[in-house]
Motif scaffolding. Structure first.
Motif, PDB file in Angstrom:
ATOM      1  N   VAL A 165       0.809  -1.045  -0.035  1.00  0.00           N
ATOM      2  CA  VAL A 165       0.043   0.158   0.078  1.00  0.00           C
ATOM      3  C   VAL A 165       0.902   1.313  -0.218  1.00  0.00           C
ATOM      4  N   GLN A 166       0.681   2.050  -0.873  1.00  0.00           N
ATOM      5  CA  GLN A 166       1.487   3.190  -0.545  1.00  0.00           C
ATOM      6  C   GLN A 166       0.414   4.590  -0.973  1.00  0.00           C
ATOM      7  N   SER A 167      -0.753   4.478  -0.398  1.00  0.00           N
ATOM      8  CA  SER A 167      -1.475   5.445  -0.037  1.00  0.00           C
ATOM      9  C   SER A 167      -1.317   6.438   1.040  1.00  0.00           C
ATOM     10  N   SER A 168      -1.823   7.389   1.219  1.00  0.00           N
ATOM     11  CA  SER A 168      -1.742   8.418   2.527  1.00  0.00           C
ATOM     12  C   SER A 168      -2.879   8.045   3.286  1.00  0.00           C
ATOM     13  N   ASP A 169      -3.681   7.242   3.029  1.00  0.00           N
ATOM     14  CA  ASP A 169      -4.623   7.009   4.134  1.00  0.00           C
ATOM     15  C   ASP A 169      -4.178   6.242   5.556  1.00  0.00           C
ATOM     16  N   ALA A 170      -4.748   6.327   6.419  1.00  0.00           N
ATOM     17  CA  ALA A 170      -4.460   5.986   7.836  1.00  0.00           C
ATOM     18  C   ALA A 170      -4.751   4.583   7.880  1.00  0.00           C
ATOM     19  N   HIS A 171      -3.604   3.880   8.221  1.00  0.00           N
ATOM     20  CA  HIS A 171      -3.797   2.265   8.594  1.00  0.00           C
ATOM     21  C   HIS A 171      -3.830   1.930  10.135  1.00  0.00           C
TER      22      HIS A 171
ATOM     23  N   PRO B 296       1.726 -16.160   5.045  1.00  0.00           N
ATOM     24  CA  PRO B 296       0.402 -16.729   5.460  1.00  0.00           C
ATOM     25  C   PRO B 296      -0.146 -15.604   6.788  1.00  0.00           C
ATOM     26  N   PHE B 297       0.574 -14.656   7.213  1.00  0.00           N
ATOM     27  CA  PHE B 297       0.199 -13.733   8.142  1.00  0.00           C
ATOM     28  C   PHE B 297      -0.268 -12.370   7.357  1.00  0.00           C
ATOM     29  N   ALA B 298      -0.217 -12.179   6.125  1.00  0.00           N
ATOM     30  CA  ALA B 298      -0.606 -11.161   5.061  1.00  0.00           C
ATOM     31  C   ALA B 298      -0.366  -9.766   5.643  1.00  0.00           C
ATOM     32  N   PRO B 299       1.293  -9.629   5.670  1.00  0.00           N
ATOM     33  CA  PRO B 299       1.705  -8.184   6.163  1.00  0.00           C
ATOM     34  C   PRO B 299       1.508  -7.266   5.203  1.00  0.00           C
ATOM     35  N   THR B 300       1.209  -6.035   5.396  1.00  0.00           N
ATOM     36  CA  THR B 300       1.069  -5.186   4.316  1.00  0.00           C
ATOM     37  C   THR B 300       2.560  -4.564   4.248  1.00  0.00           C
ATOM     38  N   TYR B 301       3.016  -4.317   3.129  1.00  0.00           N
ATOM     39  CA  TYR B 301       4.123  -3.750   2.850  1.00  0.00           C
ATOM     40  C   TYR B 301       4.284  -2.169   2.446  1.00  0.00           C
ATOM     41  N   HIS B 302       4.780  -1.336   3.034  1.00  0.00           N
ATOM     42  CA  HIS B 302       5.011   0.116   2.393  1.00  0.00           C
ATOM     43  C   HIS B 302       6.286   0.445   2.001  1.00  0.00           C
ATOM     44  N   LEU B 303       6.643   0.108   0.742  1.00  0.00           N
ATOM     45  CA  LEU B 303       7.955   0.348   0.312  1.00  0.00           C
ATOM     46  C   LEU B 303       8.033   1.640  -0.356  1.00  0.00           C
ATOM     47  N   ASN B 304       9.446   1.852  -0.572  1.00  0.00           N
ATOM     48  CA  ASN B 304       9.962   3.141  -1.458  1.00  0.00           C
ATOM     49  C   ASN B 304       9.350   4.423  -0.530  1.00  0.00           C
ATOM     50  N   GLN B 305       9.658   4.186   0.773  1.00  0.00           N
ATOM     51  CA  GLN B 305       9.468   5.290   1.632  1.00  0.00           C
ATOM     52  C   GLN B 305       9.815   5.112   3.111  1.00  0.00           C
ATOM     53  N   GLN B 306      10.156   6.148   3.648  1.00  0.00           N
ATOM     54  CA  GLN B 306      10.792   6.268   4.811  1.00  0.00           C
ATOM     55  C   GLN B 306      10.108   6.703   6.013  1.00  0.00           C
ATOM     56  N   VAL B 307      10.360   6.144   7.143  1.00  0.00           N
ATOM     57  CA  VAL B 307       9.572   6.737   8.385  1.00  0.00           C
ATOM     58  C   VAL B 307      10.115   7.840   8.853  1.00  0.00           C
ATOM     59  N   GLU B 308       9.317   8.925   9.060  1.00  0.00           N
ATOM     60  CA  GLU B 308       9.931  10.153   9.546  1.00  0.00           C
ATOM     61  C   GLU B 308       9.641  10.649  10.860  1.00  0.00           C
ATOM     62  N   LYS B 309       8.330  10.065  11.331  1.00  0.00           N
ATOM     63  CA  LYS B 309       7.791  10.431  12.579  1.00  0.00           C
ATOM     64  C   LYS B 309       7.311   9.447  13.253  1.00  0.00           C
TER      65      LYS B 309
ATOM     66  N   LEU C 251       1.683   6.489  16.294  1.00  0.00           N
ATOM     67  CA  LEU C 251       1.375   6.686  14.865  1.00  0.00           C
ATOM     68  C   LEU C 251       2.697   7.131  14.398  1.00  0.00           C
ATOM     69  N   VAL C 252       2.908   6.108  13.092  1.00  0.00           N
ATOM     70  CA  VAL C 252       4.099   6.281  12.393  1.00  0.00           C
ATOM     71  C   VAL C 252       3.858   6.968  10.990  1.00  0.00           C
ATOM     72  N   GLU C 253       4.362   7.862  10.732  1.00  0.00           N
ATOM     73  CA  GLU C 253       4.461   8.664   9.557  1.00  0.00           C
ATOM     74  C   GLU C 253       5.451   8.489   8.538  1.00  0.00           C
ATOM     75  N   THR C 254       5.181   8.531   7.325  1.00  0.00           N
ATOM     76  CA  THR C 254       6.358   8.314   6.230  1.00  0.00           C
ATOM     77  C   THR C 254       6.525   9.517   5.498  1.00  0.00           C
ATOM     78  N   ASN C 255       7.715   9.790   4.833  1.00  0.00           N
ATOM     79  CA  ASN C 255       7.762  10.829   3.982  1.00  0.00           C
ATOM     80  C   ASN C 255       6.625  11.255   2.999  1.00  0.00           C
ATOM     81  N   ILE C 256       6.149  10.309   2.278  1.00  0.00           N
ATOM     82  CA  ILE C 256       4.959  10.462   1.323  1.00  0.00           C
ATOM     83  C   ILE C 256       3.520  10.587   1.957  1.00  0.00           C
ATOM     84  N   GLY C 257       3.367  10.330   3.471  1.00  0.00           N
ATOM     85  CA  GLY C 257       2.141  10.883   3.857  1.00  0.00           C
ATOM     86  C   GLY C 257       1.321   9.466   4.433  1.00  0.00           C
ATOM     87  N   THR C 258       2.119   8.397   4.253  1.00  0.00           N
ATOM     88  CA  THR C 258       1.453   7.144   5.009  1.00  0.00           C
ATOM     89  C   THR C 258       1.408   7.308   6.470  1.00  0.00           C
ATOM     90  N   LYS C 259       0.342   6.886   6.868  1.00  0.00           N
ATOM     91  CA  LYS C 259       0.024   6.932   8.599  1.00  0.00           C
ATOM     92  C   LYS C 259      -0.540   5.679   8.805  1.00  0.00           C
TER      93      LYS C 259
END
Length: 345
Positions: A5-11, A84-97, A107-115
């Motif tokens: 997932v690379q959207s900016s929606d909160a998870h 089997p545990f269905a992880p969600t990968y947020h790739l090509n982005q860095q945790v900033e906050k 609350l983990v936030e990345t440089n492209i707005g993923t929360k």
């Protein structure tokens, strides 16, 4: 199936794992076995960390039950084990906050707005962002990518070529061994006869030198590059006394380690010791409650920087997090041979 997932929606999830290298991937499995859902964030555009980005075809010899396994194959197996545990990968982005929420979660936030809202965070970021230490040679940029390399993505690329390997650690020794039967000629350049590598690997290299499959160029260090139009023709080396010679070469593999940068992790208030995160055992908890660190980025007395130790740390962290995600629920430890894996036959 895992998905990206690379959207900016909160998870919202149980655990955020920062880093998709081997230790981070195994943490998905360990958390999954304890019924905890994971999201994984990595700055690279693929899982695997250094194993995938720097040395996918490098053989690894110290993984239990695998006398030898290529780094890329190890990552494939770990991803399959986590699937089997269905992880969600947020790739090509860095945790900033990293921010504490009103609920006491993170609350983990990345440089492209993923929360991502999570109960706990596992930092498995290796040693942070990494890049090769480049030798201080004139004309270096002229040959980078065509004749000078800092990693081996495809071993076959060096078939029939004259290869100069520079460095004194595991990478230099392992690739000299691996390329000895494939390349036309393999030189190993090092400033002294002693190598900082596994004793068994050094013994194998010594045997290849005696056989004439590898030529040792000691004590020398790199001094220059020759060639034209981006095509390397020779690597010049010199002793400390200034004695110089040229080694005919199609490729230079320079293995002088990686320059590490913790990036935003350094600003999270975690206890740092020489660019590593200090943790306490058991559990690998940091000085910040709910934040854990495992793998190469974690440090504690007696720490060994081995992938297999990172695997054990992943299990410890998962067990320490379980009561946070499932408060009041007794954890009856069971071996995977007894409880099985969801979705497995």
């Amino acid at each position: 199936m895992s998905h990206t997932v690379q959207s900016s929606d909160a998870h919202r999830t149980d655990v955020v794992i920062v880093g998709a290298g081997p230790t981070g991937l195994f943490a998905v499995f360990e958390c999954g076995m304890l019924k905890m859902r994971c999201h994984v964030v990595d700055a690279l555009d693929m899982v695997g960390g250094q194993c995938t980005a720097l040395y996918p075809e490098k053989p690894i010899y110290d993984i239990p039950a695998h006398p030898s396994i290529e780094a890329a194959d190890l990552i494939d197996k770990l991803a399959e084990q986590a699937a089997p545990f269905a992880p969600t990968y947020h790739l090509n982005q860095q945790v900033e906050k990293l921010t504490r929420t009103d609920e006491g979660r993170w609350l983990v936030e990345t440089n492209i707005g993923t929360k991502i809202d999570a109960q706990a965070v596992i930092v498995a970021a290796g040693a942070g962002a990494f890049g090769p230490n480049r030798p201080p040679l004139e004309r270096l940029d002229e040959f980078e990518g065509s004749g000078v390399f800092y990693m081996v993505r495809r071993r076959q690329d060096f078939a029939g070529k004259k290869v100069v390997i520079a460095g004194g650690g595991d990478s230099a020794v392992d690739w000299a061994i691996s390329l000895a039967g494939l390349a036309e000629k393999v030189y190993v350049v090092h400033r002294r006869p002693k190598f900082r590598a596994a004793p068994e690997s050094v013994a194998r290299l010594d045997a290849l030198v005696r056989e004439g499959s590898v030529e040792m160029v000691v004590p020398y260090q790199l001094s220059g590059l020759d060639g034209a139009d981006g095509k390397l023709s020779a690597v010049r080396v010199a002793t400390l006394d200034g004695e110089e010679k040229a080694l005919p070469a199609d490729a230079l593999l320079a293995f002088f380690g990686l320059s590490m940068n913790l990036g935003p992790i350094a600003d999270w208030g975690l206890g740092l010791e020489r660019s590593h995160v200090a943790v306490s055992l058991p559990g690998c908890g940091t000085n910040v409650p709910g934040v854990f660190a495992i793998g190469d980025i974690a440090t504690y007395p007696g720490k060994l920087k081995l992938i297999l130790c990172g695997f054990a740390e992943a299990a410890q962290a998962a067990h320490a997090i379980h009561p946070m995600v499932h408060p009041g629920e007794a954890l009856h430890f069971e071996y995977s041979t007894s409880k099985g894996v969801p979705g497995a036959a």
